[in-house]
Design a protein around this motif. Structure first.
Motif, mmCIF file in Angstrom:
data_model
loop_
_atom_site.group_PDB
_atom_site.id
_atom_site.type_symbol
_atom_site.label_atom_id
_atom_site.label_comp_id
_atom_site.label_asym_id
_atom_site.label_seq_id
_atom_site.Cartn_x
_atom_site.Cartn_y
_atom_site.Cartn_z
ATOM 1 N N LEU A 95 0.826 -1.212 0.000
ATOM 2 C CA LEU A 95 0.000 0.000 0.000
ATOM 3 C C LEU A 95 0.860 1.261 0.000
ATOM 4 O O LEU A 95 0.427 2.319 0.461
ATOM 5 C CB LEU A 95 -0.932 -0.004 1.213
ATOM 6 C CG LEU A 95 -1.935 -1.160 1.283
ATOM 7 C CD1 LEU A 95 -2.790 -1.043 2.547
ATOM 8 C CD2 LEU A 95 -2.835 -1.168 0.044
ATOM 9 N N GLU A 96 2.063 1.154 -0.526
ATOM 10 C CA GLU A 96 2.989 2.279 -0.500
ATOM 11 C C GLU A 96 2.422 3.513 -1.213
ATOM 12 O O GLU A 96 2.592 4.645 -0.759
ATOM 13 C CB GLU A 96 4.327 1.880 -1.132
ATOM 14 C CG GLU A 96 5.140 0.886 -0.308
ATOM 15 C CD GLU A 96 4.671 -0.551 -0.452
ATOM 16 O OE1 GLU A 96 5.168 -1.419 0.292
ATOM 17 O OE2 GLU A 96 3.799 -0.803 -1.326
ATOM 18 N N GLY A 97 1.736 3.295 -2.340
ATOM 19 C CA GLY A 97 1.182 4.426 -3.074
ATOM 20 C C GLY A 97 0.114 5.156 -2.276
ATOM 21 O O GLY A 97 0.099 6.396 -2.206
ATOM 22 N N ALA A 98 -0.777 4.407 -1.646
ATOM 23 C CA ALA A 98 -1.827 5.012 -0.818
ATOM 24 C C ALA A 98 -1.226 5.701 0.392
ATOM 25 O O ALA A 98 -1.683 6.774 0.808
ATOM 26 C CB ALA A 98 -2.823 3.942 -0.385
ATOM 27 N N ALA A 99 -0.196 5.088 0.974
ATOM 28 C CA ALA A 99 0.447 5.697 2.140
ATOM 29 C C ALA A 99 1.077 7.036 1.773
ATOM 30 O O ALA A 99 0.951 8.022 2.511
ATOM 31 C CB ALA A 99 1.504 4.747 2.705
ATOM 32 N N GLU A 100 1.741 7.060 0.633
ATOM 33 C CA GLU A 100 2.366 8.305 0.185
ATOM 34 C C GLU A 100 1.323 9.389 -0.058
ATOM 35 O O GLU A 100 1.547 10.573 0.248
ATOM 36 C CB GLU A 100 3.168 8.044 -1.087
ATOM 37 C CG GLU A 100 3.916 9.265 -1.596
ATOM 38 C CD GLU A 100 4.745 8.967 -2.841
ATOM 39 O OE1 GLU A 100 5.308 9.917 -3.408
ATOM 40 O OE2 GLU A 100 4.810 7.784 -3.245
ATOM 41 N N ARG A 101 0.168 8.980 -0.558
ATOM 42 C CA ARG A 101 -0.874 9.950 -0.892
ATOM 43 C C ARG A 101 -1.621 10.463 0.347
ATOM 44 O O ARG A 101 -1.919 11.656 0.444
ATOM 45 C CB ARG A 101 -1.869 9.315 -1.859
ATOM 46 C CG ARG A 101 -3.000 10.250 -2.276
ATOM 47 C CD ARG A 101 -3.901 9.587 -3.283
ATOM 48 N NE ARG A 101 -5.011 10.449 -3.679
ATOM 49 C CZ ARG A 101 -5.986 10.098 -4.503
ATOM 50 N NH1 ARG A 101 -5.986 8.873 -5.045
ATOM 51 N NH2 ARG A 101 -6.956 10.950 -4.809
ATOM 52 N N TYR A 102 -1.931 9.560 1.289
ATOM 53 C CA TYR A 102 -2.850 9.923 2.368
ATOM 54 C C TYR A 102 -2.217 10.080 3.757
ATOM 55 O O TYR A 102 -2.764 10.803 4.598
ATOM 56 C CB TYR A 102 -3.962 8.877 2.470
ATOM 57 C CG TYR A 102 -4.898 8.864 1.293
ATOM 58 C CD1 TYR A 102 -5.764 9.929 1.046
ATOM 59 C CD2 TYR A 102 -4.931 7.771 0.421
ATOM 60 C CE1 TYR A 102 -6.640 9.914 -0.026
ATOM 61 C CE2 TYR A 102 -5.798 7.746 -0.658
ATOM 62 C CZ TYR A 102 -6.651 8.815 -0.880
ATOM 63 O OH TYR A 102 -7.511 8.793 -1.952
ATOM 64 N N LEU A 103 -1.110 9.378 4.033
ATOM 65 C CA LEU A 103 -0.557 9.408 5.386
ATOM 66 C C LEU A 103 -0.234 10.811 5.896
ATOM 67 O O LEU A 103 -0.549 11.131 7.056
ATOM 68 C CB LEU A 103 0.689 8.523 5.479
ATOM 69 C CG LEU A 103 0.485 7.093 5.996
ATOM 70 C CD1 LEU A 103 1.822 6.378 6.111
ATOM 71 C CD2 LEU A 103 -0.229 7.077 7.332
ATOM 72 N N PRO A 104 0.380 11.679 5.104
ATOM 73 C CA PRO A 104 0.685 13.013 5.627
ATOM 74 C C PRO A 104 -0.554 13.747 6.136
ATOM 75 O O PRO A 104 -0.516 14.384 7.206
ATOM 76 C CB PRO A 104 1.331 13.727 4.427
ATOM 77 C CG PRO A 104 1.933 12.623 3.616
ATOM 78 C CD PRO A 104 0.957 11.495 3.737
ATOM 79 N N ALA A 105 -1.643 13.668 5.386
ATOM 80 C CA ALA A 105 -2.871 14.366 5.811
ATOM 81 C C ALA A 105 -3.486 13.716 7.037
ATOM 82 O O ALA A 105 -3.993 14.407 7.938
ATOM 83 C CB ALA A 105 -3.885 14.386 4.664
ATOM 84 N N LEU A 106 -3.438 12.376 7.120
ATOM 85 C CA LEU A 106 -4.012 11.685 8.270
ATOM 86 C C LEU A 106 -3.210 11.955 9.534
ATOM 87 O O LEU A 106 -3.775 12.246 10.603
ATOM 88 C CB LEU A 106 -4.066 10.177 8.002
ATOM 89 C CG LEU A 106 -5.011 9.709 6.900
ATOM 90 C CD1 LEU A 106 -4.861 8.208 6.679
ATOM 91 C CD2 LEU A 106 -6.458 10.053 7.227
#
Length: 374
Positions: A95-106
């Motif tokens: 899930l690296e792509g999703a993590a890169e996209r969403y983790l900072p905001a979460l």
């Protein structure tokens, strides 16, 4: 377990959350700044690995932090941990792509997230969900409705469980990462006679929501088992949160009893008053013992089905029994919003059907116990 982190959480809960929660119990909503302050403490990334921006703590720290936060407000604590849980899920391999996209905001508190299981006609019977995911020309197409979702009214991201095969087939259920601002998603708030603004309870319709293949975060055949494991953890930290609410009520009653006099002596010196406090303290000690056992099993990765269910039943029952009795002890003074009794009583009822209704869990405990004895 990090005591310094828990001390910071306790300071935040007492100094920031509890004063604001008095307004939430009568319909106000938490300010976004509170989520960002929680993020700065690391509450939204407690178990997220440090390499991915989190604090890297274990499950025992998560449960302890939530116990402290729930002593201030159960709903706000649940809102935070639901975002945390999605952040943690995004750290899984693949899930690296999703993590890169969403983790900072979460992790910064700029976006909230939710797990979408419950539907208008489906609660504890997870295998009966009616939301469907079907293969389309561009990936997956989701249709259905989710209801009574914590953070559902304002989350930007959800893990949605949907049936990829025939309805009723638990092995056909998959989990999908859904941007709740995408076309085809319509959200709505859910309110009740119990104020739920700090829970952010809501639901959403999914109408032809198209997702790419990489949006699937748990394939059919694995999602059902994964959610059962996650529910064991959730039942355990909900137990800890109920323990925290009872402790907060005890602290409030004891402080009031030390100051208020009746018939010439402090309430804490009156035998009947003291007996009620002691009964609540004894029940809480028993509930906490069961909670600790469940926390240990979850933290070790052991089969925590029985321990988690027993802990949740015990702690919910303790809260539902003794919070009203402590309020009765306080009299009309306990109704003042600066005391936690009324919002904790409402929260204890909500906790009773969160992550498995108490009556259904009792049946599950009976089956698991019988299986263990044979």
């Amino acid at each position: 377990m990090s005591q310094s982190f828990l001390d910071q959480v306790a300071h935040y809960a007492r100094g920031r959350v509890a004063p604001e929660a008095t307004a939430w119990s009568i319909g106000a909503a938490p300010e976004p700044a509170l989520y960002q302050e929680a993020a700065s403490l690391g509450l939204l990334g407690m178990e997220v690995p440090e390499a991915q921006g989190g604090r890297g703590f274990g499950f025992a720290t998560r449960a302890a932090a939530l116990e402290v936060l729930a002593g201030a407000d159960f709903g706000f604590a649940m809102s935070l941990v639901n975002t945390h849980n999605i952040a943690l899920r995004l750290c899984a391999p693949g899930l690296e792509g999703a993590a890169e996209r969403y983790l900072p905001a979460l992790l910064s508190g700029r976006m909230q997230a939710c797990t979408a299981l419950t539907e208008p006609g489906t609660g504890s019977d997870f295998a009966a969900i009616g939301t469907t995911a079907r293969r389309g020309a561009e990936g997956w197409v989701l249709n259905g409705e989710k209801a009574w979702i914590i953070n559902g009214r304002h989350a930007g991201l959800a893990v949605v469980y949907a049936q990829c095969a025939e309805l009723g087939d638990s092995s056909g259920i998959g989990a999908f990462l859904v941007d709740l601002t995408a076309p085809g998603v319509t959200r709505y708030a859910i309110d009740s006679a119990f104020a739920q603004t700090s829970l952010g309870t809501g639901g959403f319709h999914l109408s032809g929501v198209t997702l790419p293949d990489e949006a699937m975060v748990a394939a059919p055949g694995t999602a059902f088992k994964a959610i059962l494991q996650e529910i064991n953890a959730a039942r355990t930290y909900v137990a800890a949160m109920c323990d925290g609410m009872v402790q907060a009520a005890l602290d409030s009653a004891a402080a009031y009893g030390a100051e208020r006099c009746s018939f010439g002596k402090p309430l804490n010196a009156i035998a009947r008053w003291q007996a009620e406090l002691e009964a609540a303290q004894a029940a809480l000690a028993q509930a906490r013992a069961a909670t600790r056992q469940a926390v240990e099993q979850v933290a070790e990765g052991a089969d925590a089905q029985l321990a988690a269910a027993e802990a949740k039943i015990g702690s919910v029952t303790c809260a539902q029994t003794h919070l009203p009795r402590l309020l009765q002890l306080m009299g009309a003074e306990g109704l003042r919003p600066e005391h936690p009794f009324t919002r904790h009583i409402a929260a204890a009822q909500i906790a009773g059907f969160t992550d498995g209704a108490t009556n259904i869990l009792k049946d599950r405990v009976a089956r698991l116990t019988a299986r263990k004895e044979t």
